[in-house]
Design an enzyme around this catalytic site. Structure first.
Site, PDB file in Angstrom:
ATOM      1  N   GLY A   1      -6.617   5.406   5.417  1.00 45.29           N
ATOM      2  CA  GLY A   1      -6.241   6.444   4.464  1.00 45.29           C
ATOM      3  C   GLY A   1      -6.488   7.831   5.031  1.00 45.29           C
TER       4      GLY A   1
ATOM      5  N   ASP B   1     -14.824  -1.312   9.842  1.00 46.50           N
ATOM      6  CA  ASP B   1     -15.706  -1.601   8.705  1.00 46.50           C
ATOM      7  C   ASP B   1     -16.766  -2.594   9.159  1.00 46.50           C
ATOM      8  OD1 ASP B   1     -14.190   0.008   7.053  1.00 46.50           O
ATOM      9  OD2 ASP B   1     -13.064  -1.647   6.150  1.00 46.50           O
TER      10      ASP B   1
ATOM     11  N   SER C   1      -6.852  -3.670   1.897  1.00 44.54           N
ATOM     12  CA  SER C   1      -7.167  -3.073   0.600  1.00 44.54           C
ATOM     13  C   SER C   1      -7.646  -4.038  -0.466  1.00 44.54           C
ATOM     14  CB  SER C   1      -5.970  -2.298   0.063  1.00 44.54           C
ATOM     15  OG  SER C   1      -5.602  -1.342   0.985  1.00 44.54           O
TER      16      SER C   1
ATOM     17  N   GLU D   1       0.808  -1.223   0.000  1.00 42.30           N
ATOM     18  CA  GLU D   1       0.000   0.000   0.000  1.00 42.30           C
ATOM     19  C   GLU D   1       0.844   1.278   0.000  1.00 42.30           C
ATOM     20  OE1 GLU D   1      -3.759  -0.511   2.535  1.00 42.30           O
ATOM     21  OE2 GLU D   1      -2.442  -2.140   3.128  1.00 42.30           O
TER      22      GLU D   1
ATOM     23  N   ARG E   1     -10.508   3.006  12.102  1.00 41.09           N
ATOM     24  CA  ARG E   1     -11.801   2.811  11.442  1.00 41.09           C
ATOM     25  C   ARG E   1     -12.253   1.375  11.598  1.00 41.09           C
ATOM     26  NH1 ARG E   1     -10.983   3.477   5.622  1.00 41.09           N
ATOM     27  NH2 ARG E   1     -12.305   1.642   5.693  1.00 41.09           N
TER      28      ARG E   1
ATOM     29  N   TYR F   1      -9.830   2.467  -4.615  1.00 43.99           N
ATOM     30  CA  TYR F   1      -8.975   3.597  -4.257  1.00 43.99           C
ATOM     31  C   TYR F   1      -8.844   4.649  -5.338  1.00 43.99           C
ATOM     32  CZ  TYR F   1      -7.905   1.457   0.076  1.00 43.99           C
ATOM     33  OH  TYR F   1      -8.040   0.930   1.324  1.00 43.99           O
TER      34      TYR F   1
ATOM     35  N   ASN G   1      -9.286  -1.022  10.880  1.00 46.37           N
ATOM     36  CA  ASN G   1      -8.147  -0.423  10.177  1.00 46.37           C
ATOM     37  C   ASN G   1      -7.450   0.507  11.160  1.00 46.37           C
ATOM     38  OD1 ASN G   1      -8.722  -1.344   7.322  1.00 46.37           O
ATOM     39  ND2 ASN G   1     -10.654  -0.353   7.832  1.00 46.37           N
TER      40      ASN G   1
ATOM     41  N   GLU H   1     -13.798  -5.682   9.940  1.00 49.82           N
ATOM     42  CA  GLU H   1     -12.372  -5.533  10.264  1.00 49.82           C
ATOM     43  C   GLU H   1     -12.136  -4.193  10.918  1.00 49.82           C
ATOM     44  OE1 GLU H   1      -9.514  -4.681   7.325  1.00 49.82           O
ATOM     45  OE2 GLU H   1     -10.851  -3.426   6.139  1.00 49.82           O
TER      46      GLU H   1
HETATM   47  N1  LIG Z   1     -18.313 -11.250   4.676  1.00 46.04           N
HETATM   48  C1  LIG Z   1     -18.521 -10.315   3.731  1.00 46.04           C
HETATM   49  N2  LIG Z   1     -19.735 -10.183   3.161  1.00 46.04           N
HETATM   50  C2  LIG Z   1     -19.955  -9.253   2.190  1.00 46.04           C
HETATM   51  N3  LIG Z   1     -19.025  -8.409   1.741  1.00 46.04           N
HETATM   52  C3  LIG Z   1     -17.785  -8.482   2.275  1.00 46.04           C
HETATM   53  C4  LIG Z   1     -17.468  -9.433   3.296  1.00 46.04           C
HETATM   54  N4  LIG Z   1     -16.172  -9.291   3.620  1.00 46.04           N
HETATM   55  C5  LIG Z   1     -15.694  -8.281   2.841  1.00 46.04           C
HETATM   56  N5  LIG Z   1     -16.663  -7.799   2.030  1.00 46.04           N
HETATM   57  C6  LIG Z   1     -16.509  -6.690   1.053  1.00 46.04           C
HETATM   58  O1  LIG Z   1     -15.149  -6.567   0.690  1.00 46.04           O
HETATM   59  C7  LIG Z   1     -14.613  -5.326   1.136  1.00 46.04           C
HETATM   60  C8  LIG Z   1     -13.209  -5.517   1.709  1.00 46.04           C
HETATM   61  O2  LIG Z   1     -13.232  -6.376   2.813  1.00 46.04           O
HETATM   62  P1  LIG Z   1     -12.524  -6.054   4.189  1.00 46.04           P
HETATM   63  O3  LIG Z   1     -12.716  -7.220   5.087  1.00 46.04           O
HETATM   64  O4  LIG Z   1     -12.997  -4.733   4.718  1.00 46.04           O
HETATM   65  O5  LIG Z   1     -10.977  -6.012   3.787  1.00 46.04           O
HETATM   66  P2  LIG Z   1     -10.005  -4.875   3.268  1.00 46.04           P
HETATM   67  O6  LIG Z   1     -10.726  -3.561   3.354  1.00 46.04           O
HETATM   68  O7  LIG Z   1      -8.845  -4.968   4.195  1.00 46.04           O
HETATM   69  O8  LIG Z   1      -9.653  -5.296   1.891  1.00 46.04           O
HETATM   70  C9  LIG Z   1     -15.585  -4.826   2.184  1.00 46.04           C
HETATM   71  O9  LIG Z   1     -15.512  -3.432   2.266  1.00 46.04           O
HETATM   72  C10 LIG Z   1     -16.904  -5.362   1.657  1.00 46.04           C
HETATM   73  O10 LIG Z   1     -17.380  -4.545   0.609  1.00 46.04           O
HETATM   74 MG   LIG Z   2     -12.005  -2.849   4.770  1.00 45.02          MG
END
Ligand SMILES: Nc1ncnc2c1ncn2[C@@H]1O[C@H](COP(=O)(O)OP(=O)(O)O)[C@@H](O)[C@H]1O
Ligand SMILES: [Mg+2]
Length: 307
Positions: free
Chosen positions: A275, A256, A148, A20, A254, A215, A271, A269
């Site tokens: 960003g 999510d 990401s 990143e 943050r 991004y 963060n 998750e």
């Molecule tokens: N279990 C889930 N069900 C539905 N969508 C998901 C799920 N896990 C991740 N996503 C989608 O993928 C995106 C990225 O996942 P995330 O776990 O936040 O990892 P990162 O942001 O580190 O890549 C999320 O913002 C969401 O849109």
């Molecule tokens: Mg995320």
């Protein structure tokens, strides 16, 4: 002496060696300019190009961590700064290390009774049909420790599972996590000190989980205020702060999360070094309560700590 001068010489840590790096350079440049505009004696410092020991040798009094990913957000840098005794922004060693690891974060949330989608750690010899039966289809496969959306796949059919596993596990030498798919709206909650800023609703174009578009594209919509009723939003703020603290996070960051069709929240998750460009989400949430980007950078810097 102005409050800004009271910070002493400040290093904005940006760049680094993680996947990143590019995003971090954008965050760092924004933070640097903002701090300088407030009269802070701030300087760019790229740990990929410099020895961290220079922070002490050159008299830096504190660091703003604008690094993302491994070697910046995962506790290793935080440990080095602890040893150097240079105060830094954001989460400490443990919160950073756990926050970087989606699997261990989920285990802690589950142990604390907080909701996160059901999951399994995958291995190459898994029975893919059984995995699909267990978690249902579609499901999400993602690396346990890379941010990401690198290596993330929405899997609609069993036949896609091996490739999704390879992408998550092999490309990034990582553990692969399979997660129950949450069909619903996505939000992010920004934590600033003891406060949770207004939630932002994230609307990606259908089925788009791609790194580039997340991004660099402009087809994802970020909506703040998020449209939830005040009571619901307040309860999600309480949940997010609990989730943040349970993982040992501090300073700012943050969470999510998603809401399913029944309105139940699911934590995805944390963060710990999100960003920080002018267009990033924490600055957007701050603006919604009248905190300008420049003031947000100063507030985060005020929270710098060691130990
Ligand atoms: N279990 C889930 N069900 C539905 N969508 C998901 C799920 N896990 C991740 N996503 C989608 O993928 C995106 C990225 O996942 P995330 O776990 O936040 O990892 P990162 O942001 O580190 O890549 C999320 O913002 C969401 O849109
Ligand atoms: Mg995320």
């Amino acid at each position: 002496m102005s409050a800004a001068a009271g910070f002493g010489k400040v290093a904005v840590l940006m760049g680094g060696r993680s996947a990143e790096r590019e995003v971090s350079l954008m965050s760092g440049k924004g933070v640097l300019r903002a701090l300088q505009s407030k009269g802070v004696d701030a300087h760019a410092f790229d740990p990929a190009e410099r020895d961290l020991g220079d922070l002490r040798r050159e008299g830096f009094a504190r660091c703003f961590v604008a690094l993302h990913g491994r070697g910046g957000e995962d506790g290793t840098l935080q440990g080095a700064l602890e040893m150097l005794g240079v105060p830094y922004t954001g989460s400490g060693v443990m919160g950073s290390a756990i926050g970087m690891d989606k699997w261990r974060t989920k285990m802690i949330w589950l142990a604390g009774g907080l909701p996160t989608p059901r999951y399994r750690i995958l291995s190459a010899d898994d029975d893919w049909s059984e995995v699909a039966r267990d978690l249902g289809l579609p499901l999400i496969v993602k690396p346990a420790n890379e941010g990401s959306t690198l290596g993330l796949t929405k899997v609609a059919a069993v036949a896609q599972l091996p490739a999704a596993y390879d992408l998550a596990a092999n490309s990034y030498h990582d553990l692969a996590l399979a997660e129950q798919f949450i069909d619903g709206a996505e939000y992010t909650a920004s934590v600033l000190g003891d406060q949770v800023l207004p939630l932002i609703r994230i609307e990606a174009p259908q089925g788009n989980y791609d790194y580039q578009s997340k991004y660099f594209g402009d087809d994802t919509k970020y909506i703040c205020p998020c449209g939830l009723d005040a009571q619901k939003e307040a309860s999600l703020k309480v949940l997010s702060l609990k989730a943040f603290r349970l993982v040992g996070c501090a300073g700012w960051g943050r969470i999510d999360l998603m809401l399913d069709a029944q309105g139940n929240p699911w934590l995805l998750e944390v963060n710990t070094s999100p960003g920080m460009t002018g267009h990033s989400l924490v600055p957007m949430a701050a603006r919604a309560v009248g905190i300008l980007y420049e003031d947000l950078c100063v507030k985060i810097l005020e929270g710098a700590h060691v130990g």
